[in-house]
Scaffold this motif. Structure first.
Motif, short mmCIF file in Angstrom:
data_model
loop_
_atom_site.label_atom_id
_atom_site.label_comp_id
_atom_site.label_asym_id
_atom_site.label_seq_id
_atom_site.Cartn_x
_atom_site.Cartn_y
_atom_site.Cartn_z
N GLU A 1 0.72 -1.45 -0.01
CA GLU A 1 0.47 0.24 -0.11
C GLU A 1 1.20 0.87 0.07
OE1 GLU A 1 -2.63 -0.07 3.82
OE2 GLU A 1 -3.58 -1.98 1.99
N ARG A 2 0.59 2.15 -0.80
CA ARG A 2 1.36 3.58 -0.99
C ARG A 2 0.90 4.88 -0.21
NH1 ARG A 2 1.43 4.54 -6.00
NH2 ARG A 2 3.25 4.13 -7.02
N LEU A 3 1.38 5.09 0.87
CA LEU A 3 1.42 5.42 1.93
C LEU A 3 0.91 7.69 1.71
CD1 LEU A 3 2.08 3.85 4.44
CD2 LEU A 3 -0.01 3.49 4.08
N ALA A 4 -0.22 8.09 1.96
CA ALA A 4 -0.17 9.72 1.00
C ALA A 4 0.92 9.91 2.51
CB ALA A 4 -1.95 10.04 1.34
N PRO A 5 1.86 10.77 2.56
CA PRO A 5 2.66 11.30 3.39
C PRO A 5 1.29 12.06 4.76
CG PRO A 5 3.28 12.22 1.37
CD PRO A 5 2.41 12.15 1.23
N GLU A 6 0.89 12.73 4.26
CA GLU A 6 0.42 12.96 5.64
C GLU A 6 -0.77 12.44 5.77
OE1 GLU A 6 -2.23 13.26 1.49
OE2 GLU A 6 -0.24 13.94 1.95
N THR A 7 -0.84 11.11 5.90
CA THR A 7 -1.57 10.19 6.64
C THR A 7 -1.00 9.38 8.06
OG1 THR A 7 -1.08 8.60 5.16
CG2 THR A 7 -3.58 9.83 4.69
N VAL A 8 0.63 9.86 7.42
CA VAL A 8 0.89 9.16 9.08
C VAL A 8 2.16 9.98 9.16
CG1 VAL A 8 2.68 7.14 9.15
CG2 VAL A 8 1.51 7.07 7.41
N PRO A 9 1.96 10.76 10.27
CA PRO A 9 2.56 11.57 11.21
C PRO A 9 4.23 10.75 11.39
CG PRO A 9 0.88 12.17 11.31
CD PRO A 9 0.71 10.62 11.34
N GLY A 10 5.47 11.36 11.03
CA GLY A 10 7.01 10.81 11.20
C GLY A 10 7.33 10.26 10.26
N LEU A 11 6.53 10.00 9.74
CA LEU A 11 6.39 9.17 8.70
C LEU A 11 7.50 9.87 6.98
CD1 LEU A 11 7.66 6.40 7.59
CD2 LEU A 11 5.30 5.70 6.50
N ALA A 12 6.41 10.77 6.93
CA ALA A 12 6.78 12.02 6.13
C ALA A 12 8.30 12.10 6.21
CB ALA A 12 6.00 12.29 4.94
N ALA A 13 9.03 12.81 7.58
CA ALA A 13 9.63 13.55 7.32
C ALA A 13 11.39 11.98 7.15
CB ALA A 13 9.83 14.10 8.88
#
Length: 193
Positions: free
Chosen positions: A167-179
């Motif tokens: 599953e490709r995740l949108a950065p805004e859906t998982v705080p901490g992961l996008a950084a």
């Protein structure tokens, strides 16, 4: 959330955050937690490696006979006496099904549609471990292969043999992961696990 242990005892447990690796590695706390974990327990761990970056693994623990340490779905988390250097944090999971179901969801995509640096939640299955998941950034291995925490999303252009779904995740859906920084393209191809 309330869970029931195999022995019939109930316990309150706080759902784990989707992605929240610690800012600091606390070796004494890791050693204490590891001392309570046993072969067959389930855990969620944050691991950091130069090749795969920081990623979260959720699945069962097993004993590694060669060094008497614990493995979390094939990734070493301890030696006989201490946590391995890649381990940032580990938490025992009393309800593995609920922990896997609570992971962030994204858009299910064919492995061929993923690219280096994509934020991914990969669900895998191996008979020796059962179902498990890895959450982090996809890392390219050469031109046609992608891995997530060491597990193949795609190998030579085909889906990884252990991959159930990605599953490709949108950065805004998982705080901490996008950084998370995107690891460099790995130039060494590892065997297909």
């Amino acid at each position: 959330m309330t869970t029931t242990s195999p022995e019939g005892a109930t316990e309150e447990c706080t759902p784990l955050p989707a992605f929240a690796p610690p800012a600091r590695r606390e070796v004494k706390a890791l050693a204490q937690t590891l001392s309570t974990l046993r072969d067959g327990d389930h855990a969620s761990a944050y691991l950091r490696s130069k090749r795969y970056g920081t990623h979260r693994v959720v699945g069962p623990l097993s004993i590694h006979a060669a060094h008497a340490g614990l493995l979390l779905v094939g990734s070493p988390v301890s030696t006989a006496t201490q946590p391995v250097g890649d381990l940032l944090d580990i938490t025992r999971i009393s309800d593995p099904g609920a922990a896997l179901a609570a992971l962030p969801t994204g858009v299910a995509v064919p492995a061929a549609d993923l690219a280096h640096g994509d934020l991914v939640c990969g669900h895998f299955h191996l008979d020796a471990y059962g179902p498990f998941a890895v959450l982090g950034r996809a890392v390219a291995l050469g031109a046609n292969s992608l891995v997530l925490g060491g597990w193949f999303l795609a190998s030579r252009g085909a889906p990884g043999v252990r991959l159930v779904r990605a599953e490709r995740l949108a950065p805004e859906t998982v705080p901490g992961l996008a950084a998370l920084p995107t690891p460099g393209v790995a130039d060494i191809v590892v065997s297909d696990r």
